[in-house]
Design an enzyme around this catalytic site. Structure first.
Site, short mmCIF file in Angstrom:
data_model
loop_
_atom_site.label_atom_id
_atom_site.label_comp_id
_atom_site.label_asym_id
_atom_site.label_seq_id
_atom_site.Cartn_x
_atom_site.Cartn_y
_atom_site.Cartn_z
CG LEU A 55 -1.95 1.18 1.24
CD1 LEU A 55 -2.90 1.09 0.05
CD2 LEU A 55 -2.73 1.21 2.55
CD1 TRP A 56 3.05 4.43 -4.05
CD2 TRP A 56 2.45 2.29 -3.95
NE1 TRP A 56 3.85 3.73 -4.93
CE2 TRP A 56 3.50 2.40 -4.88
CE3 TRP A 56 1.91 1.02 -3.72
CZ2 TRP A 56 4.02 1.31 -5.58
CZ3 TRP A 56 2.42 -0.07 -4.40
CH2 TRP A 56 3.46 0.08 -5.32
CB ILE A 75 3.43 0.46 5.04
CG1 ILE A 75 2.27 -0.28 5.72
CG2 ILE A 75 3.16 1.96 4.98
CD1 ILE A 75 0.93 -0.09 5.06
CE LYS A 76 6.49 4.67 -3.06
NZ LYS A 76 6.11 4.95 -4.45
CD GLN A 77 3.74 7.72 4.39
OE1 GLN A 77 3.76 8.55 3.48
NE2 GLN A 77 2.61 7.26 4.94
#
Length: 495
Positions: A207-208, A245-247
């Site tokens: 998830l972006w 998780i992409k952050q």
């Protein structure tokens, strides 16, 4: 005590960090202790994911990524994302290097660059699936914003189905949610349903976790990258069972307080809820501590945090990428997902940049920050042989090495040189670093009446009770529910 001299990689990392080397490499984190985090390691899939509701098919897909590329077997990730042809337009993204209008070149960059996976659009990955889907894990980005409509709007729209991604051979699906936007509730529902279907089909999910709201810009300060707000976005992301998780890397903090103050000044009431400790005790001004707050939002690292590399800045790209990787690793993150810095340049230069990022995660001298880690001015510090062994296992004294290896380190139980060899019903694997640990530690053990080394073979282990090696003695430990005297030491192959 053995003094460890700087490796070539460590020296290069320090050089690229320049004036910020001391701030980042010698930082001692006094916020969230690293012992509270679930840190990356060779056994991450078994230690963390295998305890969840993920199916064996999902676990296999995740392991295919963790076991691929230059970082295979480390628990860290290097992913090439190329969805900018839609998100930022193909012209803006690929004009600096027109080769990447061709989907094949995108996948080849990921392979040549030693990445764990490549993330891109349905079109890019479908166009290359029969040639490359078996050679590198595919992550299909299933929703996008587009900026051809006038006036430009910012919303994430589904571009295909999860079944399409599965049919083209993808190991995972990825999606973006604009948390804070008017459309976020709909996006949360759509993505949650898509992720549930992906898990049913045996794929993992990425998830972006991005923020988007005009209210997040206050008095000239952009709080879209505030540590407290992005940490909450991460928390929402893992709630819908995003596996990774992409952050964006945090650049500031105190977003909740700033947005609430601006809202009240306009007579619009408050905004959200937080606690003073978030900014006063659980974070600091150092980017490592700001990023650690993001890791905390990912269930203390149970969902790996990968930070994005950001836009290409030209000649400073290499230094910026290495800095981001150092911050992510020292915070307790799991890797980097960097695209434009790599593909907006010639292939050789792109590969070199990706390798430089990976070198940070392969460098033993770059450790996870804690209060007693590296004192300022001691880069790199002297380490004992036992500390060298612990460095192979990011959790330190906790028994964190892979159960499938049958190898655990438990320094609390019987000293730094004690090992527990636990034989289990899994295939014996020896990822990078584990073999070194076994070779260094086992010769030191004076094991009376038992030699554990032959048990460490690449074969399926026979069913046998655990062998506990501690304090120079070996004994058989009975499986739960059986008397010590009735334990069968081994069974013949095939029985």
């Amino acid at each position: 005590m053995t003094t460890v001299t700087p490796t070539a990689a460590a020296g290069r990392i320090a050089d690229l960090l320049g004036d910020r080397a001391d701030e980042l490499l010698n930082h001692r984190s006094e916020t969230i202790d690293k012992e509270r985090l679930h840190l990356p390691g060779p056994d991450f899939v078994e230690r963390i994911y295998a305890q969840t509701d993920r199916s064996p098919q999902v676990l296999r897909s995740i392991q295919s990524m963790f076991g691929h590329g230059r970082l295979a077997g480390t628990g860290y990730l290097s992913i090439l994302p190329v969805d900018q042809g839609i998100e930022h337009s193909a012209g803006a993204s690929f004009a600096p290097n027109p080769d990447y209008f061709d989907p094949q070149k995108i996948v080849e960059l990921a392979i040549e660059g030693g990445c764990n996976a490549v993330a891109s659009t349905f079109g890019v990955l479908a166009a290359t699936s029969r040639r490359y889907a078996h050679r590198i894990p595919y992550i299909v980005k299933i929703n996008h914003n587009e900026i051809l409509s006038y006036p430009n709007t910012y919303d994430q729209t589904m571009y295909g189905s999860v079944e399409q991604a599965w049919n083209l051979g993808a190991a995972a699906v990825g999606a973006t949610i604009y948390f804070g936007s008017p459309e976020s509730r709909r996006q949360i529902t759509e993505v949650a349903e898509a992720f549930a279907r992906a898990h049913e089909l045996g794929m993992f999910t990425v998830l972006w976790c991005y923020l988007r709201s005009s209210a997040f810009k206050v008095d000239g300060v952009d709080y879209h990258t505030a540590a407290d707000l992005t940490a909450q976005a991460n928390h929402l992301g893992v709630t819908i069972e995003a596996d990774i998780i992409k952050q964006k890397l945090p650049e500031t903090n105190g977003g909740y307080a700033a947005v609430e103050a601006a809202s009240k000044a306009k007579g619009n009431g408050g905004f959200g809820k937080t606690h003073r400790k978030v900014t006063e005790e659980l974070s600091s001004d150092n980017p490592i501590d700001l990023t650690r707050l993001q890791v905390a939002g990912c269930y203390m690292g149970r969902a790996p945090l990968i930070n994005s590399g950001g836009a290409s800045s030209g000649e400073s790209d290499l230094a910026e990428a290495v800095l981001t990787a150092v911050v992510n690793k020292r915070a307790g993150g799991a890797g980097l997902i960097s695209g434009r810095k790599a593909f907006q340049r010639p292939l050789g230069d792109g590969v070199a940049l990706l390798n430089a990022i990976q070198d940070v995660y392969l460098c033993d001298e770059v450790t996870v920050a804690c209060s007693g880690d590296r004192a300022r001015g001691e880069w790199p510090r002297a380490r004992s042989a036992s500390a060298d062994s612990a460095a192979l296992s990011p959790q330190g004294v906790r028994p964190v090495l892979s159960p499938s290896l049958g190898l655990h380190v438990d320094e609390d139980a019987a000293g730094a040189d004690s090992l527990q060899l636990i034989c289990r019903r899994y295939s014996w694997e020896r990822p990078a670093g584990i073999a070194q640990l076994v070779e260094r530690q086992l010769p030191k053990l004076d094991v009376a009446g038992s030699n554990p080394v032959p048990r460490l073979q690449r074969r399926r282990a026979a069913r046998r009770p655990p062998v506990v090696v501690s304090s120079g003695r070996a004994r058989l430990a009975a499986p739960k529910g059986l008397a010590q005297g009735r334990v069968c030491r081994s069974r013949r192959r095939g029985r």
